[in-house]
Scaffold this active site. Structure first.
Site, PDB file in Angstrom:
ATOM      1  N   HIS A 102      20.002  52.397 -55.804  1.00  0.00           N
ATOM      2  CA  HIS A 102      19.683  51.809 -54.493  1.00  0.00           C
ATOM      3  C   HIS A 102      20.119  52.728 -53.346  1.00  0.00           C
ATOM      4  O   HIS A 102      19.318  53.184 -52.532  1.00  0.00           O
ATOM      5  CB  HIS A 102      20.435  50.490 -54.307  1.00  0.00           C
ATOM      6  CG  HIS A 102      20.212  49.450 -55.346  1.00  0.00           C
ATOM      7  ND1 HIS A 102      19.054  48.741 -55.451  1.00  0.00           N
ATOM      8  CD2 HIS A 102      21.043  48.968 -56.311  1.00  0.00           C
ATOM      9  CE1 HIS A 102      19.161  47.863 -56.437  1.00  0.00           C
ATOM     10  NE2 HIS A 102      20.356  47.984 -56.979  1.00  0.00           N
TER      11      HIS A 102
HETATM   12  C1  BDR Z   1      23.136  46.842 -53.031  1.00  0.00           C
HETATM   13  O1  BDR Z   1      24.223  45.986 -53.364  1.00  0.00           O
HETATM   14  C2  BDR Z   1      25.249  46.708 -53.985  1.00  0.00           C
HETATM   15  O2  BDR Z   1      25.598  46.066 -55.171  1.00  0.00           O
HETATM   16  C3  BDR Z   1      24.753  48.102 -54.197  1.00  0.00           C
HETATM   17  O3  BDR Z   1      25.793  49.039 -53.964  1.00  0.00           O
HETATM   18  C4  BDR Z   1      23.645  48.257 -53.187  1.00  0.00           C
HETATM   19  O4  BDR Z   1      24.144  48.706 -51.941  1.00  0.00           O
HETATM   20  C5  BDR Z   1      21.947  46.491 -53.899  1.00  0.00           C
HETATM   21  O5  BDR Z   1      21.572  45.156 -53.705  1.00  0.00           O
END
Ligand code: BDR
Ligand code: CA
Length: 317
Positions: free
Chosen positions: A242
């Protein structure tokens, strides 16, 4: 000229890879400082993890500022179920020797935006938006001084990952997200719609391990750990990177495409708090407030990640 950034984060394995990518890319990105926020794990751990990553990258000189330990108006929700108890589970790394910077993250954001030429600082926000919203609320004069905010957060066609409607970063602090999305700053958003297309492959992970460096070993071990959650939930083969998408946008924007749309943040919904309501088909007539990215050249992204992460060349041990 590299773009000056403040990296606002709640590490998190994918945050860690994103920070390594930024630190490995000095031609495009100059990291002025790292600001930690509570999110994936509580603030003491995100502030510690950010320093672990800086040291892993050979940058103990970088200022890491601890910021807000709770959302603006809600109880903190964390994600140890995804990231493990430390937030960086997957490999044992030594505790950081570098100290935290003395300034609070919110003061650092305000002082930096006021101190640097207007329009020259980009905020990369890959955790809940509490630090940035607090800075904007306290110092509204800083908002027009921001060059761009690149946010990992939200989802529309992909819907939620923490509730049926909401993505984690926005869900944790919807009031902060609303303040930032309504601020008028130039926003680029990397929602799950694109980050769920940025999945690691087994070959890529083994390629990281084969680099024979501490960074390569850490990235492979983190993504192996992180992958199990999405595999169980979505049946995916691979871990979604992500947060690295937000940094990759600053390095190779041509890898991505999306649409300029209006996004409203749901703060009141009984079932939908934290939803990013994207007016994809332009039915509201409201002006666009962000670029909402939904496509990535996956192979190009991972080739670039390999090339950059290989630059951080400390040998294991
Ligand atoms: C986001 O939430 C966190 O768990 C990850 O680091 C990312 O920024 C994804 O939904
Ligand atoms: Ca994150």
């Amino acid at each position: 000229m590299p773009r000056k950034i403040i990296f606002d984060t709640d590490p998190g394995q994918d945050d860690a890879v994103a920070l390594l990518l930024a630190l490995a890319s000095p031609e495009e990105v100059e990291v002025l400082g790292v600001t930690a926020v509570a999110g994936n794990v509580p603030l003491d751990l995100t502030a510690k993890n950010a320093r672990i990553v800086c040291e892993l990258a050979g940058r103990p000189d970088l200022p890491v500022h601890a910021g807000c330990d709770a959302p603006l108006a809600r109880r903190l929700v964390t994600a140890e179920n995804v990231h493990g108890a430390t937030g960086l589970d997957g490999i044992d790394l030594r505790p950081p020797a570098m100290p935290l910077a003395e300034t609070h993250a919110v003061d650092f954001i305000i002082e930096t935006l006021r101190g640097e030429p207007s329009g020259s600082v980009t905020l990369v926000a890959v955790g809940p938006l509490t630090n940035i919203a607090t800075a904007f609320d306290r110092a509204p004069d800083t908002v027009p001084r921001v060059q761009e905010i690149v946010i990992m957060g939200g989802a529309y066609f992909e819907v939620g990952n923490v509730t049926p409607a909401a993505e984690f970063n926005i869900y944790v602090d919807p009031e902060a997200a609303k303040l930032v999305f309504d601020s008028g700053a130039a926003l680029t958003v990397m929602p799950l719609d694109v980050t769920h297309k940025a999945l690691t492959s087994r070959d890529w992970v083994e390629g990281m391990r084969a680099l024979g460096t501490r960074v390569g070993e850490a990235v492979a071990s983190w993504t192996d750990f992180f992958e199990r959650y999405d595999k169980a939930k979505y049946g995916n083969l691979g871990a979604p990177l992500h947060d690295p998408c937000a940094v990759a946008w600053l390095i190779r924007p041509e890898l991505f495409s999306g649409k300029r749309v209006n996004v409203e943040i749901e703060t009141a919904g009984e079932f939908t708090a934290g939803m990013t309501v994207a007016d994809w088909w332009g039915v509201t007539g409201k002006a666009a407030n962000c670029l909402f990215v939904n496509e990535v050249d996956r192979d190009g992204l991972f080739a670039m990640l390999t090339e950059r992460l290989a630059r951080l060349g400390q040998k294991p041990g």
